[in-house]
Design an enzyme around this catalytic site. Structure first.
Site, short mmCIF file in Angstrom:
data_model
loop_
_atom_site.label_atom_id
_atom_site.label_comp_id
_atom_site.label_asym_id
_atom_site.label_seq_id
_atom_site.Cartn_x
_atom_site.Cartn_y
_atom_site.Cartn_z
N HIS A 281 0.86 -1.20 0.00
CA HIS A 281 0.00 0.00 0.00
C HIS A 281 0.90 1.25 0.00
O HIS A 281 1.85 1.32 0.77
CB HIS A 281 -0.87 -0.04 1.26
CG HIS A 281 -1.99 0.94 1.25
ND1 HIS A 281 -3.32 0.55 1.30
CD2 HIS A 281 -2.00 2.29 1.22
CE1 HIS A 281 -4.08 1.64 1.29
NE2 HIS A 281 -3.29 2.70 1.25
N HIS B 26 2.90 4.10 0.89
CA HIS B 26 3.17 4.69 2.20
C HIS B 26 4.65 4.98 2.36
O HIS B 26 5.48 4.48 1.60
CB HIS B 26 2.72 3.76 3.34
CG HIS B 26 3.60 2.57 3.56
ND1 HIS B 26 3.66 1.49 2.70
CD2 HIS B 26 4.49 2.29 4.55
CE1 HIS B 26 4.53 0.61 3.15
NE2 HIS B 26 5.07 1.07 4.26
N GLN C 224 7.61 6.37 5.70
CA GLN C 224 7.82 6.30 7.14
C GLN C 224 8.56 7.55 7.63
O GLN C 224 9.21 8.24 6.84
CB GLN C 224 8.64 5.06 7.50
CG GLN C 224 7.97 3.76 7.09
CD GLN C 224 8.77 2.55 7.55
OE1 GLN C 224 8.94 2.33 8.75
NE2 GLN C 224 9.29 1.80 6.61
#
Lengths: 305, 51
Positions: free
Chosen positions: A130, A132, A134
């Site tokens: 998915h 994304h 960090q």
């Protein structure tokens, strides 16, 4: 809770986060923890039926309060796609999310360096597909920004400013540019398709950028990542890291915002490995000249439109 | 690190704290296990239409 040790021989910290051994590993799409929670479905990390951009504390943190932070930034509630395929509006909004997290985490007394990054592709260890990224809040100044501070000393001023001037003078390695940012394969790139997206103006961090600069940065990052995907006509793995000023301790406030990409592919189906000379000597051996890879990347970006 | 004895102040349990970042509105939530969750959305009322 992990354990931070200092490796005296290398002069660097090593973080032991043994609980991460149990983290979710490549789940099927219908069990993606970064998708919204469907009606009657199993609760995901985001217990809402839809969302635009979400940030949450990592369930398997490498760093956590009171000695740092580890957050996950979910770019969209759609499972498929990538940063490159986000609507331009969403990519611009993501810059504001990163900016807000940089400022807020940077204000914490236990965080000296805010590291915003994205790993894309199983080749660089992605465990969730998915779209994304960090954010780590590190309770110390890590070696890479420390080395950049030394580069400032060596070059007698801001190193990214000087290197950008050199790249613009030469021109052969510039792959994309807009009014506020320039993207180039560096003169001494360590990866065949390494690229840096650099603010033209000296900005220490996202916090100092104007709305136009944030929009231009989003545009550059999307142009580059779309070009990457066109280059070998396959999803292009990379590690993307935002370099900004430390927020505490040594070097606080000094830096020049830029985003570096370290893609592991050297051809469509061959990886560049960090092997003996790279690990043992710290010297990279690269199979392609930056001028040649920049030309190919520039053409791919043009083709991607 | 400057002061490890001073951890960040989390939002109050159960509270939803609103905030603003440029064109975005955000809300902080506290997950059932205590972890922070922040949801961001475009402030423009026509944001959904643009997507």
């Amino acid at each position: 809770m992990g354990e931070l040790r200092f490796n005296d021989l290398r002069g660097e910290h090593v973080d032991y986060a043994i609980h991460r051994q149990e983290r979710t590993f490549l789940p099927p799409a219908d069990h993606c923890p970064l998708c919204p929670t469907g009606p009657g479905g199993e609760e995901t990390e985001i217990p809402f039926a839809s969302f635009e951009i979400a940030v949450f504390d990592n369930r398997f943190p490498a760093f956590e309060a009171p000695l740092g932070a580890a957050e996950v930034v979910v770019y969209t509630d759609r499972h498929d796609g990538s940063f490159a395929t986000l609507a331009p509006t969403r990519a611009r909004e993501l810059m504001w999310v990163w900016r807000q997290r940089y400022i807020e985490l940077g204000e914490r007394a236990d965080i000296d360096y805010v590291l915003i990054f994205e790993n894309r592709g199983v080749e660089v260890g992605v465990t969730l597909h998915h779209p994304h990224g960090q954010i780590y809040g590190l309770p110390f100044l890590p070696p890479v920004p420390a080395a950049e501070a030394l580069a400032d000393e060596r070059l007698g001023g801001c190193a990214p400013c000087e290197l950008l001037r050199r790249e613009l003078r030469d021109g052969r390695r510039v792959v994309y540019a807009n009014a506020e940012t320039v993207v180039y394969v560096p003169y001494a790139a360590r990866w065949p398709y390494e690229a840096h997206a650099v603010l033209r103006a000296h900005r220490a961090s996202l916090a100092e950028c104007s709305p136009a600069e944030l929009a231009a940065l989003a545009d550059s990052l999307q142009a580059l990542t779309r070009g990457y995907d066109v280059l070998f006509e396959r999803p292009f793995p990379y590690v993307m890291v935002m370099h900004q000023a430390p927020t505490g301790g040594e070097g606080h406030g000094a830096g020049h915002l830029h985003v570096e990409f370290y893609p592991p592919l050297r051809t469509a189906d061959k990886l560049k490995y960090i092997a003996g000379c790279e690990q043992g000597a710290g010297t990279f051996i690269v199979d392609a000249l930056p001028e040649d890879t920049a030309r190919a990347l520039r053409e791919a970006i043009a083709r991607a439109g | 690190m400057s002061d490890p004895e001073r951890p960040p102040a989390p939002p109050a349990d159960g509270a939803v704290e609103p905030g603003r970042s440029g064109p975005l509105i955000f809300e902080r939530h506290r997950k059932a296990d205590g972890r922070l969750l922040i949801l961001y959305r475009a402030a423009r009322e026509d944001a959904a239409a643009e997507r």
